[in-house]
Every structure is written in C-alpha cells, then in structure tokens.
Design an enzyme around this catalytic site. Structure first.
Site, PDB file in Angstrom:
ATOM      1  N   SER A  90     110.122  -7.651 122.787  1.00 15.23           N
ATOM      2  CA  SER A  90     110.595  -8.122 124.058  1.00 15.23           C
ATOM      3  C   SER A  90     110.327  -9.891 123.724  1.00 15.23           C
ATOM      4  O   SER A  90     111.543 -10.202 123.544  1.00 15.23           O
ATOM      5  CB  SER A  90     109.070  -7.881 125.220  1.00 15.23           C
ATOM      6  OG  SER A  90     109.068  -8.581 126.319  1.00 15.23           O
TER       7      SER A  90
ATOM      8  N   ASP B 275     112.712   0.306 131.989  1.00 17.98           N
ATOM      9  CA  ASP B 275     112.286  -0.852 132.005  1.00 17.98           C
ATOM     10  C   ASP B 275     111.821  -1.932 132.838  1.00 17.98           C
ATOM     11  O   ASP B 275     113.479  -2.200 133.718  1.00 17.98           O
ATOM     12  CB  ASP B 275     112.635  -1.364 130.604  1.00 17.98           C
ATOM     13  CG  ASP B 275     111.900  -2.384 130.304  1.00 17.98           C
ATOM     14  OD1 ASP B 275     111.261  -3.216 130.680  1.00 17.98           O
ATOM     15  OD2 ASP B 275     111.958  -2.934 129.285  1.00 17.98           O
TER      16      ASP B 275
ATOM     17  N   HIS C 146     108.176  -0.657 129.509  1.00 17.37           N
ATOM     18  CA  HIS C 146     108.424  -2.502 129.105  1.00 17.37           C
ATOM     19  C   HIS C 146     107.276  -2.306 127.386  1.00 17.37           C
ATOM     20  O   HIS C 146     107.497  -2.519 126.552  1.00 17.37           O
ATOM     21  CB  HIS C 146     108.431  -3.551 130.001  1.00 17.37           C
ATOM     22  CG  HIS C 146     108.251  -5.007 128.890  1.00 17.37           C
ATOM     23  ND1 HIS C 146     109.896  -4.803 128.607  1.00 17.37           N
ATOM     24  CD2 HIS C 146     107.783  -5.848 128.600  1.00 17.37           C
ATOM     25  CE1 HIS C 146     109.588  -5.739 128.204  1.00 17.37           C
ATOM     26  NE2 HIS C 146     108.520  -6.781 128.132  1.00 17.37           N
TER      27      HIS C 146
END
Length: 357
Positions: free
Chosen positions: A148, A213, A242
């Site tokens: 991320s 996501d 996510h």
C-alpha cells in the site's frame, strides 16, 4: 483543487496506530540488547534502532532464517506498526525461507519524528544501509517489498538501486493524489509519485492486488505492472480487499514462486535480462481467488543473506491472527475473514475521509 488536496493529503495520509502496539526496552540480562517485551523472545530476531539522515531514530527488526540466500526488506502499509506486523513477518520468513527486515516509519510505533513522504525515504535508506553494513547483504540478494503506502518508499529505493534481486508491490498506489482523484497528470504537490518512477526500476517486479480493493482500486496495480520493465506474472486476487490478501492461499504460493524464480534465474542466467519473467507453474496473469491447498513448508530455497551474529528475538504483541490459522480458514471458503482487527476502526474513519491507503 491543488491547494485543498495537498493539505488534505498532508493531514490524512498517515495513520500511525495510537497508542503504539509495542514498546522497546534494553534487557540487562542480555547485555543491554534491545527487546520488545510484548511477545516471547526468538533467538533469530534482532531489534534495532537506526538513525536516519533526517535525524530520526526508527525501530527495525531483523529476522534470520538459517537456510536463506536472500533478504526481504518490507515497508508496511498505513495504520499498522511493527507490533501488528511482527507475526506476519516471522511467518513470511519461515514460509519463504528468507531473512526479513521490517521497520517502522518515523512517527510510527516507537520511531521518533514526524511521518512525511521525505522522512519515509530517509527511513528506508537507513534500513537499506543497515542491511548492507551490519548484515552484509548485497544488492543482488535483496528483494524489496512495499504494501500500500509502503509502495512509495519501496519504488523510490528500487528506482535508485539498479541491481536488486526483485520488487514486490502489494496493493500499491500510483500516487497519493490518484487514490483520491482520477487525475491524468502528475502535479507537483502530489506524494509518492510511483507512476513516474516505475520505469526506472530495473529488476523483476511482482504486483499483487485485490480486484475488490475498496481503498486503492485494482487499476493502480495493473497500471504499475504495465509500466514495469521486467514483468513477473501478476496476481489479481478475485474478491480480495485492501487488507486481507495474505488470507488467500494464492498469496503465499505466488509469492513463494516469485522468490524461487528469482533464485533460479540468478543461478541460471547470471545477469541476463528479459522483458517478462514468467512463473513456472502458473499459466497466465489470471484473477485468482480459488483455494489451492497451501504448502505446509516452502522448499529449501533461496532467501536470506549471510548475517554475522545470531540475533535476538523480541517482538510486539501480535494483533494479527497467525498466517497459518488464517489461511486454513480461507481454504474453507474463498472469502477471507476480516483482517487486521486492531485497525478496523481506523479504516472506517479513513474511508469516511476518502483517504484510506
């Protein structure tokens, strides 16, 4: 929009867990070596404090695997710290048979300073320097991993170090602004301009992203993969969100294949470059989400680096379920359980704000 967006990004881009999930103390019974008292000690783990070029002191952990030939430098995602990531780090080291170095950004956990884009670049550089100088890791032995927001410091480092063994991008972002708006160009006030740096990465790159996501759209991962010079077969996890990709059996299997392929390609074709690296036992970049059985233990392979001293184990209270138990649950149903419970409330807050990476 520019001024408003930059101020929003500056205010909401980083979510260090508060309070931190762990502490660091010097253990007099072990000659003053650092430890994290919240979890049982492990003889293969070092707890370190590293000074960055920005003057901050960051906490890092080094996990040694006795049969490793590569090292993974892991930059974690937002709203997590070493206390929440420690258990996953230990299991990744075990499963992949690699040495693993994880760290907290400035302002996260017990690391000092403030979290900013520039500070995270200084943070990852300090860890990279430590791996080279203290553990003797060569660039050709190093795999850098960004999850991320951690894709920012990971891609930045990879764009500046030409001979890395590989790069893993886990739910990566094209840039900070692009998480909020579908902009077509890069603005000066944007942060983590991964889209502009991807073309400077010269080693094989694995991209993994969930198709569902809700924080960073899967299109971010797909576009970054298209920009890679050396593409490894990507993993698009059908239904993956996510914060739960590690719950899918495909996650660890595909990651393991990547690590193994890097070791084999290095041994077989020393220095030769290909446009695309294809994994052996997986056909095409497909959207997976099915549940192959998880291999109980990775084959003795490559992973790790030769480190000098045997290190100590110290780690924070684990707020994540063990990878094994979570994968077992995921095998029963293709949908993973909710992950990272300790950050669920932060995720809800960030979702309302529109900045959740």
């Amino acid at each position: 929009m520019g001024g408003i967006t930059s101020s929003i990004a500056a205010k909401f881009a980083f979510f260090p867990p508060s309070p931190p999930s762990y502490t660091v103390i010097a253990d007099d019974s072990c000659g003053g070596r650092l430890c994290i008292p919240e979890v049982p000690r492990r003889d293969n783990v070092d707890v370190l404090k590293l000074r960055t070029r920005k003057g901050n002191e960051i906490v890092a952990i080094h996990i040694k695997h006795p049969k490793s030939t590569a090292t993974l430098l892991y930059s974690h995602g937002n709203a997590a710290d070493l206390g929440q990531m420690f258990e996953l780090f230990v299991e990744l080291s075990l499963r992949l048979r690699i040495n693993l170095m994880g760290y907290d950004y400035s302002g996260y956990g017990q690391s000092t300073g403030k979290t900013t884009e520039c500070n995270t670049y200084a943070d990852v550089d300090a860890v990279y320097k430590c791996l080279k100088e203290q553990y003797g890791v060569k660039d050709e032995q190093l795999i850098v991993y960004g999850q991320s927001v951690g894709s920012g410091p990971t891609i930045d480092l990879a764009s500046r170090v030409p001979n890395l063994r590989g790069v893993v991008l886990h739910s990566p972002i094209l840039s900070g602004l692009r998480v909020l708006y579908p902009v077509k160009r890069t603005y000066w006030f944007d942060i983590y301009k991964n889209i502009d740096k991807m073309g400077m990465v010269n080693c094989p790159v694995l991209v993994m992203h969930g198709t569902a996501d809700e924080v960073v759209d899967c299109s971010h991962g797909k576009q970054l993969w298209e920009l890679c010079k050396e593409k490894y077969e990507p993993l698009w996890l059908s239904g993956g969100g996510h914060c739960n990709l590690e719950l899918y059996p495909e996650f660890i299997r595909h990651l393991k294949k990547f690590v193994l392929s890097l070791s084999k390609s290095k041994a077989a074709t020393n220095g030769s470059k290909e446009t695309t690296v294809v994994s052996e036992s997986q056909p095409k970049p497909s959207e997976s989400g099915t549940s192959d059985s998880f291999e109980p233990c990775p084959k003795p392979s490559e992973s790790g680096t030769s480190d000098g001293s045997e290190l100590r184990p110290d780690a924070p209270e684990v707020s994540r379920n063990s990878l094994d138990s979570r994968l077992e649950k995921s095998k029963k149903s293709n949908k993973p359980e909710k992950s990272r419970m300790s950050t669920d409330h932060v995720d809800r807050f960030r979702r309302r704000k529109g900045l959740v990476w």
